[in-house]
Motif scaffolding. Structure first.
Motif, PDB file in Angstrom:
ATOM      1  N   TYR A 293       0.852  -1.179   0.000  1.00 15.65           N
ATOM      2  CA  TYR A 293       0.000   0.000   0.000  1.00 15.65           C
ATOM      3  C   TYR A 293       0.890   1.231   0.000  1.00 15.65           C
ATOM      4  O   TYR A 293       2.060   1.156   0.352  1.00 15.65           O
ATOM      5  N   LYS A 294       0.328   2.341  -0.462  1.00 12.51           N
ATOM      6  CA  LYS A 294       1.107   3.580  -0.574  1.00 12.51           C
ATOM      7  C   LYS A 294       0.288   4.773  -0.115  1.00 12.51           C
ATOM      8  O   LYS A 294      -0.937   4.763  -0.201  1.00 12.51           O
ATOM      9  N   THR A 295       1.001   5.783   0.359  1.00 14.01           N
ATOM     10  CA  THR A 295       0.419   7.103   0.578  1.00 14.01           C
ATOM     11  C   THR A 295       1.228   8.062  -0.285  1.00 14.01           C
ATOM     12  O   THR A 295       2.153   7.647  -0.991  1.00 14.01           O
ATOM     13  N   GLU A 296       0.906   9.323  -0.219  1.00 16.69           N
ATOM     14  CA  GLU A 296       1.633  10.294  -1.025  1.00 16.69           C
ATOM     15  C   GLU A 296       3.129  10.278  -0.701  1.00 16.69           C
ATOM     16  O   GLU A 296       3.964  10.411  -1.585  1.00 16.69           O
TER      17      GLU A 296
ATOM     18  N   VAL B 178       0.824   5.649  13.206  1.00 22.56           N
ATOM     19  CA  VAL B 178      -0.503   6.100  12.756  1.00 22.56           C
ATOM     20  C   VAL B 178      -0.825   7.468  13.361  1.00 22.56           C
ATOM     21  O   VAL B 178      -1.361   8.336  12.679  1.00 22.56           O
ATOM     22  N   ASP B 179      -0.462   7.660  14.622  1.00 27.80           N
ATOM     23  CA  ASP B 179      -0.696   8.969  15.235  1.00 27.80           C
ATOM     24  C   ASP B 179       0.046  10.074  14.464  1.00 27.80           C
ATOM     25  O   ASP B 179      -0.460  11.181  14.319  1.00 27.80           O
ATOM     26  N   LEU B 180       1.232   9.753  13.991  1.00 27.21           N
ATOM     27  CA  LEU B 180       2.035  10.748  13.255  1.00 27.21           C
ATOM     28  C   LEU B 180       1.651  10.870  11.783  1.00 27.21           C
ATOM     29  O   LEU B 180       1.689  11.962  11.220  1.00 27.21           O
ATOM     30  N   HIS B 181       1.310   9.749  11.147  1.00 25.64           N
ATOM     31  CA  HIS B 181       1.135   9.746   9.689  1.00 25.64           C
ATOM     32  C   HIS B 181      -0.160   9.091   9.246  1.00 25.64           C
ATOM     33  O   HIS B 181      -0.271   8.699   8.080  1.00 25.64           O
ATOM     34  N   GLY B 182      -1.105   8.936  10.133  1.00 19.45           N
ATOM     35  CA  GLY B 182      -2.340   8.235   9.799  1.00 19.45           C
ATOM     36  C   GLY B 182      -3.283   9.084   8.977  1.00 19.45           C
ATOM     37  O   GLY B 182      -2.953  10.159   8.517  1.00 19.45           O
TER      38      GLY B 182
END
Length: 101
Positions: free
Chosen positions: A33-36, A93-97
């Motif tokens: 999976y990927k995010t920006e 997740v708290d930082l980058h969720g």
């Protein structure tokens, strides 16, 4: 056909950071999976060294109220930039969720 456990895990972890699982297309080392900003590959194994979790727990216990415990691992004579950075998934997740609009 019943869903494979690893596929369900990939979907669950992807959702935690606001994205979706990428279907397998044949490449051996593709992203799950990927995010920006990040490309993720999830590995769930029965055997992971217990010391890793002990050290991570130790630094997380030591971290202050507004700090995130981070474990940095490297091998002798390896480049500093190639070290591994390990933190708890919940902290990640708290930082980058998922960002709610």
């Amino acid at each position: 056909m019943a869903d494979k456990g690893w596929k369900a895990a990939e979907r669950r972890y992807a959702r935690a950071v606001g994205t979706t699982r990428i279907p397998v297309t044949g490449e051996r080392h593709g992203a799950d999976y990927k995010t920006e900003l990040f490309a993720y590959q999830l590995k769930i194994r029965k055997v992971i060294p217990a010391w890793l979790f002990e050290w991570l727990h130790g630094i997380c216990s030591t971290a202050g109220k507004d700090q995130v415990g981070v474990l940095v691992l490297n091998r002798p004579r390896c480049r500093t930039g190639d070290a591994l950075v390990v933190l708890r998934h919940s902290d990640w997740v708290d930082l980058h969720g998922e960002i709610e609009n």
